[in-house]
Structures are given as C-alpha cells and as structure tokens.
Design a protein around this motif. Sequence first.
Motif, PDB file in Angstrom:
ATOM      1  N   PRO A 193       0.914  -1.165   0.034  1.00  0.00           N
ATOM      2  CA  PRO A 193      -0.097  -0.228   0.056  1.00  0.00           C
ATOM      3  C   PRO A 193       0.998   1.196   0.082  1.00  0.00           C
ATOM      4  N   ILE A 194       0.439   2.173  -0.611  1.00  0.00           N
ATOM      5  CA  ILE A 194       1.025   3.541  -0.696  1.00  0.00           C
ATOM      6  C   ILE A 194       0.209   4.671  -0.372  1.00  0.00           C
ATOM      7  N   ASP A 195       0.990   5.510   0.443  1.00  0.00           N
ATOM      8  CA  ASP A 195       0.088   6.772   0.972  1.00  0.00           C
ATOM      9  C   ASP A 195      -0.604   7.798  -0.023  1.00  0.00           C
ATOM     10  N   THR A 196      -1.843   7.993   0.141  1.00  0.00           N
ATOM     11  CA  THR A 196      -2.375   8.947  -0.777  1.00  0.00           C
ATOM     12  C   THR A 196      -1.884  10.587  -0.524  1.00  0.00           C
ATOM     13  N   GLN A 197      -1.757  11.198  -1.669  1.00  0.00           N
ATOM     14  CA  GLN A 197      -1.344  12.444  -1.280  1.00  0.00           C
ATOM     15  C   GLN A 197      -2.362  13.650  -1.677  1.00  0.00           C
ATOM     16  N   ASN A 198      -2.048  14.807  -1.230  1.00  0.00           N
ATOM     17  CA  ASN A 198      -2.819  15.781  -1.594  1.00  0.00           C
ATOM     18  C   ASN A 198      -2.662  16.119  -3.395  1.00  0.00           C
ATOM     19  N   TRP A 199      -3.407  17.105  -4.098  1.00  0.00           N
ATOM     20  CA  TRP A 199      -2.986  17.258  -5.197  1.00  0.00           C
ATOM     21  C   TRP A 199      -2.948  18.775  -5.468  1.00  0.00           C
ATOM     22  N   ILE A 200      -1.918  19.414  -5.507  1.00  0.00           N
ATOM     23  CA  ILE A 200      -1.844  21.019  -5.471  1.00  0.00           C
ATOM     24  C   ILE A 200      -0.990  21.634  -6.797  1.00  0.00           C
ATOM     25  N   ASP A 201      -1.431  22.345  -7.582  1.00  0.00           N
ATOM     26  CA  ASP A 201      -0.920  23.005  -8.732  1.00  0.00           C
ATOM     27  C   ASP A 201      -0.389  21.782  -9.508  1.00  0.00           C
ATOM     28  N   ASN A 202      -1.350  20.942  -9.854  1.00  0.00           N
ATOM     29  CA  ASN A 202      -1.278  19.917 -10.678  1.00  0.00           C
ATOM     30  C   ASN A 202      -0.154  18.962 -10.486  1.00  0.00           C
ATOM     31  N   LYS A 203       0.200  19.045  -9.072  1.00  0.00           N
ATOM     32  CA  LYS A 203       1.125  17.852  -8.580  1.00  0.00           C
ATOM     33  C   LYS A 203       0.721  17.285  -7.381  1.00  0.00           C
ATOM     34  N   LEU A 204       1.200  16.193  -7.080  1.00  0.00           N
ATOM     35  CA  LEU A 204       1.172  15.179  -6.064  1.00  0.00           C
ATOM     36  C   LEU A 204       1.958  15.917  -4.907  1.00  0.00           C
ATOM     37  N   LYS A 252       2.606  16.438   5.445  1.00  0.00           N
ATOM     38  CA  LYS A 252       3.125  16.233   6.712  1.00  0.00           C
ATOM     39  C   LYS A 252       2.669  15.967   7.882  1.00  0.00           C
ATOM     40  N   THR A 253       1.419  15.615   7.798  1.00  0.00           N
ATOM     41  CA  THR A 253       0.558  15.177   9.092  1.00  0.00           C
ATOM     42  C   THR A 253       0.944  14.019   9.596  1.00  0.00           C
ATOM     43  N   ASP A 254       0.554  13.806  11.061  1.00  0.00           N
ATOM     44  CA  ASP A 254       0.941  12.491  11.729  1.00  0.00           C
ATOM     45  C   ASP A 254      -0.567  12.053  11.894  1.00  0.00           C
ATOM     46  N   GLN A 255      -1.596  12.352  11.274  1.00  0.00           N
ATOM     47  CA  GLN A 255      -2.751  11.715  11.350  1.00  0.00           C
ATOM     48  C   GLN A 255      -3.339  11.033  10.166  1.00  0.00           C
ATOM     49  N   TRP A 256      -3.467   9.753  10.029  1.00  0.00           N
ATOM     50  CA  TRP A 256      -3.866   9.193   8.810  1.00  0.00           C
ATOM     51  C   TRP A 256      -5.170   8.515   8.985  1.00  0.00           C
ATOM     52  N   ILE A 257      -5.833   8.069   7.957  1.00  0.00           N
ATOM     53  CA  ILE A 257      -7.078   7.504   7.976  1.00  0.00           C
ATOM     54  C   ILE A 257      -6.815   6.100   7.111  1.00  0.00           C
ATOM     55  N   GLU A 258      -6.962   5.056   7.623  1.00  0.00           N
ATOM     56  CA  GLU A 258      -6.534   3.740   6.868  1.00  0.00           C
ATOM     57  C   GLU A 258      -7.906   3.458   6.041  1.00  0.00           C
ATOM     58  N   ARG A 305      -3.312   5.078   2.948  1.00  0.00           N
ATOM     59  CA  ARG A 305      -3.820   5.691   4.042  1.00  0.00           C
ATOM     60  C   ARG A 305      -3.976   7.127   3.472  1.00  0.00           C
ATOM     61  N   ILE A 306      -5.044   7.653   3.860  1.00  0.00           N
ATOM     62  CA  ILE A 306      -5.534   9.070   3.634  1.00  0.00           C
ATOM     63  C   ILE A 306      -5.050  10.217   4.643  1.00  0.00           C
ATOM     64  N   PRO A 307      -4.411  11.344   4.422  1.00  0.00           N
ATOM     65  CA  PRO A 307      -4.002  12.127   5.324  1.00  0.00           C
ATOM     66  C   PRO A 307      -5.041  13.109   5.710  1.00  0.00           C
ATOM     67  N   GLN A 308      -4.914  13.435   6.902  1.00  0.00           N
ATOM     68  CA  GLN A 308      -5.723  14.341   7.662  1.00  0.00           C
ATOM     69  C   GLN A 308      -4.776  15.669   7.499  1.00  0.00           C
ATOM     70  N   THR A 309      -5.059  16.285   6.241  1.00  0.00           N
ATOM     71  CA  THR A 309      -4.270  17.480   5.933  1.00  0.00           C
ATOM     72  C   THR A 309      -4.265  18.603   7.048  1.00  0.00           C
ATOM     73  N   THR A 310      -3.060  19.057   7.082  1.00  0.00           N
ATOM     74  CA  THR A 310      -2.951  19.881   8.443  1.00  0.00           C
ATOM     75  C   THR A 310      -3.450  21.352   8.047  1.00  0.00           C
ATOM     76  N   PRO A 318     -12.467  14.637  -1.387  1.00  0.00           N
ATOM     77  CA  PRO A 318     -13.174  13.372  -1.618  1.00  0.00           C
ATOM     78  C   PRO A 318     -13.511  12.760  -0.561  1.00  0.00           C
ATOM     79  N   SER A 319     -14.236  11.845  -0.209  1.00  0.00           N
ATOM     80  CA  SER A 319     -14.435  10.973   0.829  1.00  0.00           C
ATOM     81  C   SER A 319     -13.338  10.304   1.391  1.00  0.00           C
ATOM     82  N   GLU A 320     -13.131  10.513   2.362  1.00  0.00           N
ATOM     83  CA  GLU A 320     -11.748   9.807   3.128  1.00  0.00           C
ATOM     84  C   GLU A 320     -11.868   8.174   2.844  1.00  0.00           C
TER      85      GLU A 320
END
Length: 522
Positions: free
Chosen positions: A24-35, A39-45, A57-62, A196-198
Amino acid sequence: LQATTTAASSSTQYPTSHEQINQPIDTQNWIDNKLVPSKTDQWIELHDPATNNLVTRIPQTTEEEMKQIVESAQKAFPGWKAQSVLARQQIMFKYCALIREHWDRLAASITLEQGKTFADAKGDVLRGLQVAETSCGITTDIPGEVLEVAKDMETRSYREPLGVVAAICPFNFPAMIPLWTISIATITGNACVIKPSERDPGAVMILAELAEKAGFPPGIVNIMHGSAKAVDFIIDEPLIKAVSFVGSNKAGEYIYRRCAEQGKRCQANLGAKNHAAILPDCNKNHALNALAGAAFGAAGQRCMALSTLVFVGETKDWAPEIAERANALNMNGGFEKGADLGPVISPQAKKRIEDIIASAEEEGATIVLDGRGKKPEKYPNGNWIGPTIIANVKKHMRCYKEEIFGPVLVCLNVDSLDEAIELINDNEYGNGTAIFTNSGATATRFQKEIEAGQVGINVPIPVPLPMFSFTGNKKSVAGGGANTFYGKPGIQFYTQQKTVTSFWKSEDAVSTRAKVNMPTQS
Ligand code: NAD
C-alpha cells in the motif's frame, strides 16, 4: 508506509483483482497539478471492503497545508476567469476524451476502494462524464440577456464565476459526484477544491491527474484530503465562496447551517428513503426485475436505491417472487465475472445494517429473505450482507424510520393508491419515488400528488441526465431544494449575476441642470 504516488501510474496499470495491492502507498494531496505528500501525523486507513486488506492511507491534511491549497486555487482563479469561455470549453473537450480513455482505470479504483462491481463502477464514471460532456454546452447555456430599456439605454446581464469553490463528497459515487463540481465549477470559470470521501478518494486522484493532462492550469482543480476538520476549514475559510455537499443528513444539515451562519452559498444533497408503489395492473415481470435491481444494486448504497416497497392491494402476495429474484443475484468481489453486488463499505456499516434487520425481527416484521451471514467463499473477510427483504413493516419500526443504506428492502402493505400516496408523502425524505402501473391515469395522479424530487413511472431509479437537474425534496435536500446540482441550476449555483446598464446618448444634452428624482417615464 511510503509517501509515493497513487495517481501517477499509466492508464494500463490498474488493479483488475482484489489481490493486487501488495504494497500500500499513501495517498497525497494534489496541488498546482502535482502530488504533494502531507506532513500530517494523522492518517485514515482505507481498506478494500471485499477483503479488508489495507489499500492506502489518507492524510488528515494540516491547517497550514489546507491554507496552501486554497491559496493556490485563489492564485489560479483570475487567469482562469480571464480565459475565454471557448478556451475553457476546449480544455473540457479534452478532459471528457481523457476520462473516456481512462474509464476502466477509474472504474477499477472505485471497485477496489468502494466495493461496487466493475460494471457498476463504469456506470458511476459514465454518469459523471455525462455531466462533463453536457457542461461543454456552456457556450449556449451561459449567455446573459439584453434589453433596450429606454432610449439610448440598455441593460445586459452576465454570469460571472465566484472564485474558489469547494466540494465535500460522499463515498458512494467516488467519480460521479466530484465530477458534478469539477465540470460545472471550472467551465463557468471558478477554481475548485475537492475534498473526496476519506473512504475512497482514488478515483478523484485519477480525475485530477487527467485534468492536468487536459490542460487545466495549476490550481484550478486541487484535491484536499481529510474529514470533519477539513470540512470545518472549508466552511470557515473566507476565500472559499461556495460549498457543494453530498452525503448524510447528519453531516449535511450541520454544513448547511454553518455555511448559512457565514452567509456562504451552499448546495447540499442529503439522505433518502425512496418508496416504490407497485399496483396490481403493472407489468409484473418488468416491475419485479426493476425492484430487485434497484433495491440491491450497488449493495443498496445509492441515494436513489429503492429501499422501500409499498404493495398496493394483492401485490403483497408477490413478495416471495421478488425474494426469488433477489436470491438469484450473485454477491461477489466486484472484479469477479458475473458479480451483481459487492460488499458494504465498512465493518461498521455491516454491523449497523445487521442491527436494523434484527430490530425489525424484534418489532414483529417478517424476514422474507435474510442476507445475514452470507458471504462469497473466495472473500471470507469482506463486509458482506446478502439481499434482505423485510415484509409487513409498519411505520413506527426502526427499519422504516432510518435510511438503511444497504441491500435491504422493506415492504409495507396498503389497500389503495390513496393510501400509498399518503404513506409516501408522510415520510420525511423526498429524494425519489417510483410507481409501477399500466394505467396512465393512475400514474398521472401519482406524479402530480407525490412529494418527491424525482419520480419514476415504471422506471425504478429516475435520476435525471445532466441536461436536467438532480431534484430532491423535503429532508433529502437542504434549504428546500433551491440549489440543485447540475443542469441550469448548477450553472446558477457556481456563478454570480451581474447586470450592466449603459447609456450612450445619441444627441447632445440640452439642459445643464442635474435631475435628482427617480425617472418616472421611459
Ligand atoms: P457522510 O455524510 O458520512 O460523508 C460525506 C462527506 O461528509 C465526507 O466527505 C465526510 O468526510 C464528511 N463528513 C462526514 N461526517 C462529518 C461530520 N460529522 N462533520 C463534517 N463532515 C463530515 O456520507 P457518506 O456515508 O459518505 O454517504 C452516504 C450518504 O450520502 C447517504 O445518506 C446517502 O443517501 C447520501 N447521498 C445523497 C445523495 C443525493 O444526491 N441526495 C447522493 C449520494 C449520497
């Protein structure tokens, strides 16, 4: 877990089975056409509902990252607004072509994360794509009006974009619902932030990557992951001018209220309890197939699922035949050939649905078909519940009062069309309804008297295509249904009206004295 990409794989690389997620690889945010990794320490499996294997894992974006995401969209907005509508339309044409090209890949992501069958997931993508395709008609849909209101004076109306707008999405249509916003918000000149839905953000990540390929400038489609905290941020952030929400009443009523407190535009589609009235004069074979398909397709996890059946008169004797058709449906992993329905989204959802079935039993209803304990041999660890039919249900029972959102059909008996209409109108929800009859007069009466936003006549799930609008009613839509999704109301939601009145005098002014009164003649 490594923070690498879930979205950068080529169109040929996508899961075709439930067993393929080895690392499994962590999901990232998408900003300015880039992944951009969070840096969060809170993740949703996120677990595959068919196996409960970890997918990502989905980040709880800071807070700081959320601010960056909105600022990127705000920075992109003026340039995008300044582009001609024809330039935006060209990008949308390309976007539609790319979505079609990546159709299977999008559907595969949905099947893996959400659980619905691959064929049904393709329908999820198509329904969103159709909104994007219809949005290309913006050149005829957005022009304003003009009238010469007095000599040498005319008033023109324009629809201008709002700025940055946001969408908060549910788990059950991971491609279709984000596309309601991405398509219409951007073609009308806005920048959008999608949350999106987590529980299944994979399809949106692919949609974002395709947006970049289609030529959307950086910042016009940004993706921000998270849950309740991200939602509060979206509502409270002044740079976000409008909020589109689709999901449960619990979250949606709160979001709508809090947006109203901020004076912020909000459209919110909520929960449902869709009734079908089945009359003795209907085409029985068509009706039984339609009912079984609409109750159990997508494991009942559609806001327009037909979850409540109203037997009128002798049709109550047809319950065993519906049960037969429901029992013949193939519950299996969504990638398996011939699968008709997959698992429900989570172990918690499964438990809640099983509790509701048990409560119906305790309250005296009849379990005609019991899906509890059923599971496909190959996937023993999934969140399985087979099609379930509960008959002799009464209005006070929990299984009638709550939206179940699972493969459970509850059946009530009435003696006449009048009683059916009264029962349906008495329900607090009003998303969709259907009638099965061969009488035009009966159908017309039902259509006129029923209080639901979407009415099907011998059509079980009457969701309108995007040239119309998604029209809910009562508790199924916040704010009385004034701001419905897509169609003309969708364009109105994402634009601000401006009127310009101009005066170009054709003769020289004759008087040097200013006039101070409201004009009383033209
Ligand atoms: P949900 O309300 O749990 O989640 C929807 C979104 O709201 C998610 O992005 C989630 O992160 C956020 N959220 C959840 N709880 C929150 C809270 N307490 N505070 C702030 N934000 C919160 O809904 P779901 O389970 O993902 O979706 C299923 C529901 O959506 C059903 O009720 C279904 O009827 C409804 N739905 C309605 C329509 C429609 O058009 N009427 C369409 C699809 C789904």
